[in-house]
Design an enzyme around this catalytic site. Structure first.
Site, PDB file in Angstrom:
ATOM      1  N   TYR A  22       3.407   5.459   5.468  1.00  0.00           N
ATOM      2  CA  TYR A  22       2.601   5.707   4.243  1.00  0.00           C
ATOM      3  C   TYR A  22       1.629   6.683   4.264  1.00  0.00           C
ATOM      4  CZ  TYR A  22       4.973   1.108   3.506  1.00  0.00           C
ATOM      5  OH  TYR A  22       5.911   0.086   3.565  1.00  0.00           O
TER       6      TYR A  22
ATOM      7  N   ASP B  33      -0.392  -5.197   3.545  1.00  0.00           N
ATOM      8  CA  ASP B  33       0.645  -4.442   4.137  1.00  0.00           C
ATOM      9  C   ASP B  33       0.615  -2.868   4.356  1.00  0.00           C
ATOM     10  OD1 ASP B  33       3.385  -4.604   5.232  1.00  0.00           O
ATOM     11  OD2 ASP B  33       3.764  -3.271   3.434  1.00  0.00           O
TER      12      ASP B  33
ATOM     13  N   THR C 230       0.884  -1.328  -0.067  1.00  0.00           N
ATOM     14  CA  THR C 230       0.025   0.229  -0.120  1.00  0.00           C
ATOM     15  C   THR C 230       0.815   1.131   0.083  1.00  0.00           C
ATOM     16  OG1 THR C 230      -0.200   0.139   2.460  1.00  0.00           O
ATOM     17  CG2 THR C 230      -1.874  -1.134   1.418  1.00  0.00           C
ATOM     18  N   TRP C 231       2.166   1.159  -0.138  1.00  0.00           N
ATOM     19  CA  TRP C 231       2.921   2.471  -0.324  1.00  0.00           C
ATOM     20  C   TRP C 231       2.857   3.111  -1.399  1.00  0.00           C
ATOM     21  CZ3 TRP C 231       8.858   2.229  -1.793  1.00  0.00           C
ATOM     22  CH2 TRP C 231       9.322   3.798  -1.416  1.00  0.00           C
TER      23      TRP C 231
ATOM     24  N   GLN D 294      10.704  -8.680   6.459  1.00  0.00           N
ATOM     25  CA  GLN D 294      10.092  -8.188   5.302  1.00  0.00           C
ATOM     26  C   GLN D 294      11.123  -7.289   4.476  1.00  0.00           C
ATOM     27  OE1 GLN D 294       7.367  -4.522   3.879  1.00  0.00           O
ATOM     28  NE2 GLN D 294       6.098  -5.869   4.891  1.00  0.00           N
TER      29      GLN D 294
ATOM     30  N   TYR E   3       9.268  -7.462  -0.401  1.00  0.00           N
ATOM     31  CA  TYR E   3       8.571  -6.034  -0.946  1.00  0.00           C
ATOM     32  C   TYR E   3       9.114  -5.613  -2.250  1.00  0.00           C
ATOM     33  CZ  TYR E   3      12.560  -3.049   1.173  1.00  0.00           C
ATOM     34  OH  TYR E   3      13.757  -2.257   1.556  1.00  0.00           O
TER      35      TYR E   3
HETATM   36  N1  LIG Z   1       9.650  -2.604   4.369  1.00  0.00           N
HETATM   37  C1  LIG Z   1       9.674  -1.589   3.467  1.00  0.00           C
HETATM   38  O1  LIG Z   1      10.805  -0.839   3.744  1.00  0.00           O
HETATM   39  C2  LIG Z   1       9.106  -1.656   2.355  1.00  0.00           C
HETATM   40  C3  LIG Z   1       9.605  -0.850   1.088  1.00  0.00           C
HETATM   41  C4  LIG Z   1       9.072  -0.802  -0.112  1.00  0.00           C
HETATM   42  C5  LIG Z   1       7.686  -1.172  -0.129  1.00  0.00           C
HETATM   43  N2  LIG Z   1       7.268  -2.156   0.987  1.00  0.00           N
HETATM   44  C6  LIG Z   1       5.994  -2.685   0.698  1.00  0.00           C
HETATM   45  O2  LIG Z   1       5.773  -3.429  -0.163  1.00  0.00           O
HETATM   46  C7  LIG Z   1       4.889  -2.907  -1.322  1.00  0.00           C
HETATM   47  C8  LIG Z   1       5.430  -3.178  -2.633  1.00  0.00           C
HETATM   48  O3  LIG Z   1       6.399  -2.568  -3.010  1.00  0.00           O
HETATM   49  P1  LIG Z   1       6.526  -1.185  -3.881  1.00  0.00           P
HETATM   50  O4  LIG Z   1       5.277  -0.682  -3.737  1.00  0.00           O
HETATM   51  O5  LIG Z   1       7.532  -0.835  -3.692  1.00  0.00           O
HETATM   52  O6  LIG Z   1       6.612  -1.831  -5.542  1.00  0.00           O
HETATM   53  P2  LIG Z   1       6.126  -2.921  -6.581  1.00  0.00           P
HETATM   54  O7  LIG Z   1       5.070  -3.630  -5.611  1.00  0.00           O
HETATM   55  O8  LIG Z   1       7.349  -3.659  -6.814  1.00  0.00           O
HETATM   56  O9  LIG Z   1       5.655  -2.027  -7.652  1.00  0.00           O
HETATM   57  C9  LIG Z   1       4.623  -1.064  -7.722  1.00  0.00           C
HETATM   58  C10 LIG Z   1       4.732  -0.653  -8.976  1.00  0.00           C
HETATM   59  O10 LIG Z   1       4.223  -1.445 -10.046  1.00  0.00           O
HETATM   60  C11 LIG Z   1       3.022  -1.192 -10.643  1.00  0.00           C
HETATM   61  N3  LIG Z   1       2.440  -2.647 -10.748  1.00  0.00           N
HETATM   62  C12 LIG Z   1       1.762  -3.384  -9.861  1.00  0.00           C
HETATM   63  N4  LIG Z   1       1.272  -4.460 -10.630  1.00  0.00           N
HETATM   64  C13 LIG Z   1       1.397  -4.184 -11.665  1.00  0.00           C
HETATM   65  C14 LIG Z   1       0.751  -4.906 -12.746  1.00  0.00           C
HETATM   66  N5  LIG Z   1      -0.023  -6.167 -12.936  1.00  0.00           N
HETATM   67  N6  LIG Z   1       0.960  -4.337 -14.256  1.00  0.00           N
HETATM   68  C15 LIG Z   1       1.834  -3.133 -14.492  1.00  0.00           C
HETATM   69  N7  LIG Z   1       2.046  -2.577 -13.344  1.00  0.00           N
HETATM   70  C16 LIG Z   1       1.920  -2.818 -12.061  1.00  0.00           C
HETATM   71  C17 LIG Z   1       2.280  -0.175  -9.761  1.00  0.00           C
HETATM   72  O11 LIG Z   1       1.392   0.590 -10.516  1.00  0.00           O
HETATM   73  P3  LIG Z   1       0.139   1.145 -10.039  1.00  0.00           P
HETATM   74  O12 LIG Z   1       0.140   1.064  -8.736  1.00  0.00           O
HETATM   75  O13 LIG Z   1       0.028   2.408 -10.835  1.00  0.00           O
HETATM   76  O14 LIG Z   1      -0.632   0.056 -10.585  1.00  0.00           O
HETATM   77  C18 LIG Z   1       3.515   0.429  -9.000  1.00  0.00           C
HETATM   78  O15 LIG Z   1       3.862   1.464  -9.993  1.00  0.00           O
HETATM   79  C19 LIG Z   1       4.642  -1.749  -0.679  1.00  0.00           C
HETATM   80  O16 LIG Z   1       3.654  -1.008  -1.508  1.00  0.00           O
HETATM   81  C20 LIG Z   1       4.838  -1.705   0.691  1.00  0.00           C
HETATM   82  O17 LIG Z   1       3.573  -2.144   1.139  1.00  0.00           O
HETATM   83  C21 LIG Z   1       7.987  -2.285   2.234  1.00  0.00           C
END
Ligand SMILES: NC(=O)c1ccc[n+]([C@@H]2O[C@H](COP(=O)([O-])OP(=O)(O)OC[C@H]3O[C@@H](n4cnc5c(N)ncnc54)[C@H](OP(=O)(O)O)[C@@H]3O)[C@@H](O)[C@H]2O)c1
Length: 283
Positions: A54, A49, A20-21, A164, A192
């Protein structure tokens, strides 16, 4: 959606969850983000998550909207910021997250990354939160092997449930030490940024073309192939984030089918893990 035991715990958690970031923004974007989260729940992506960081709390409010009336379906995870992670600060941060999330408990509460407060204090607070029934499990995030050990050693009557961490095709560093260590200790790994935080290999690259070719054979997309590969190890869960309904459907279709051993080998060669890992690359 396939579920697996979350590390040593008795919780069955879907292999693919929802991040959900950065889902906050203008009203239209937020509305679509909430609808997407709800659709994700319908599809079985019930691990949500979030974190107090966020949108400075805004995202937890959006998650509250998405899960209203459905709390029991959800494996709800949030995180305390390192700057708040003193003993008292962790207790307070958790209570504030619960208020924003409009719930009485979290399934998982993590330290977002190790910071200036002694880990013993944070973990003591985690134990208190478990004792008070405000959280089910305590976890870490961005912990390396030593940090994980330090946190585990600080817990007196509880065990860490997960770490994570960053894990995607172009960053497979956790396979060197962290994944084997966590597997041995039955600590779940949550990947993540499984799409590289939006930097996903396209068809202009050899790796991207390989994912597309493999996907075609299975009637799947390159991203579905990538998520399937990342979660091939039984101790790994992934939490891709999207604000688009069609994409959450795509992400939900990433598991429940199998890549062949040859396909896994080919992906392993195209997106190599750090050189001295061998066994896990072929799992
Ligand atoms: N613990 C930590 O330090 C940490 C750090 C980073 C992330 N996180 C967690 O992990 C989650 C996921 O990581 P993330 O948000 O960094 O990146 P990610 O999930 O690797 O990528 C998200 C990106 O991919 C796009 N996307 C997602 N599904 C898609 C699909 N099927 N086709 C095309 N594009 C797609 C999304 O676009 P749209 O949204 O525009 O669809 C967004 O731009 C976060 O949201 C957060 O909850 C935790």
């Amino acid at each position: 959606m396939i579920k697996r035991p979350f590390g040593w715990t008795n919780a069955e958690v879907p292999v693919i969850g929802q991040g959900t970031w950065m889902i906050e923004g203008d009203p239209d974007r937020e509305k679509r983000a909430v609808e997407t989260l709800r659709l994700g729940l319908d599809l079985g992506l019930t691990h949500i998550d979030t974190g107090e960081m966020y949108g400075e709390g805004r995202v937890e409010q959006l998650v509250a909207e998405a899960i209203v009336g459905r709390r029991d379906e959800v494996f709800l995870a949030s995180k305390v910021l390192p700057s708040n992670a003193s003993y008292e600060g962790t207790l307070r941060a958790c209570e504030n997250s619960l208020k924003r999330l409009r719930t009485d408990r979290l399934d998982l509460y993590m330290l977002h990354w190790p910071g200036r407060h002694p880990i013993e204090e944070t973990m003591r607070a985690m134990e208190k939160l478990i004792e008070r029934g405000l959280i089910r499990f305590a976890g870490g995030s961005n912990f390396d092997v030593e940090e994980l050990q330090g946190a585990a050693d600080s817990l007196e009557g509880q065990r860490l449930a997960c770490d994570q961490v960053l894990y995607h095709l172009e960053d497979r560093g956790i396979e060197v030490r962290l994944l084997p260590q966590c597997t041995q200790e039955q600590i779940a790994i949550v990947s993540y940024s499984p799409f590289g935080h939006g930097k996903f290999p396209g068809v202009h690259s050899a790796g991207g073309r390989l994912l597309a070719e493999i996907g075609e054979r299975h009637g799947r997309t390159p991203r579905q192939v990538a998520l399937n590969f990342l979660t091939r190890h039984p101790n790994v869960f992934a939490i891709p984030k999207t604000t688009h309904p069609d994409r959450v459907k795509e992400n939900a279709g990433a598991v429940g089918w199998k890549l062949s051993a040859q396909e896994i080998d080919a992906i392993d060669r195209a997106f190599p893990a750090p050189a001295f890992v061998t066994a896990l690359g072929t799992l």
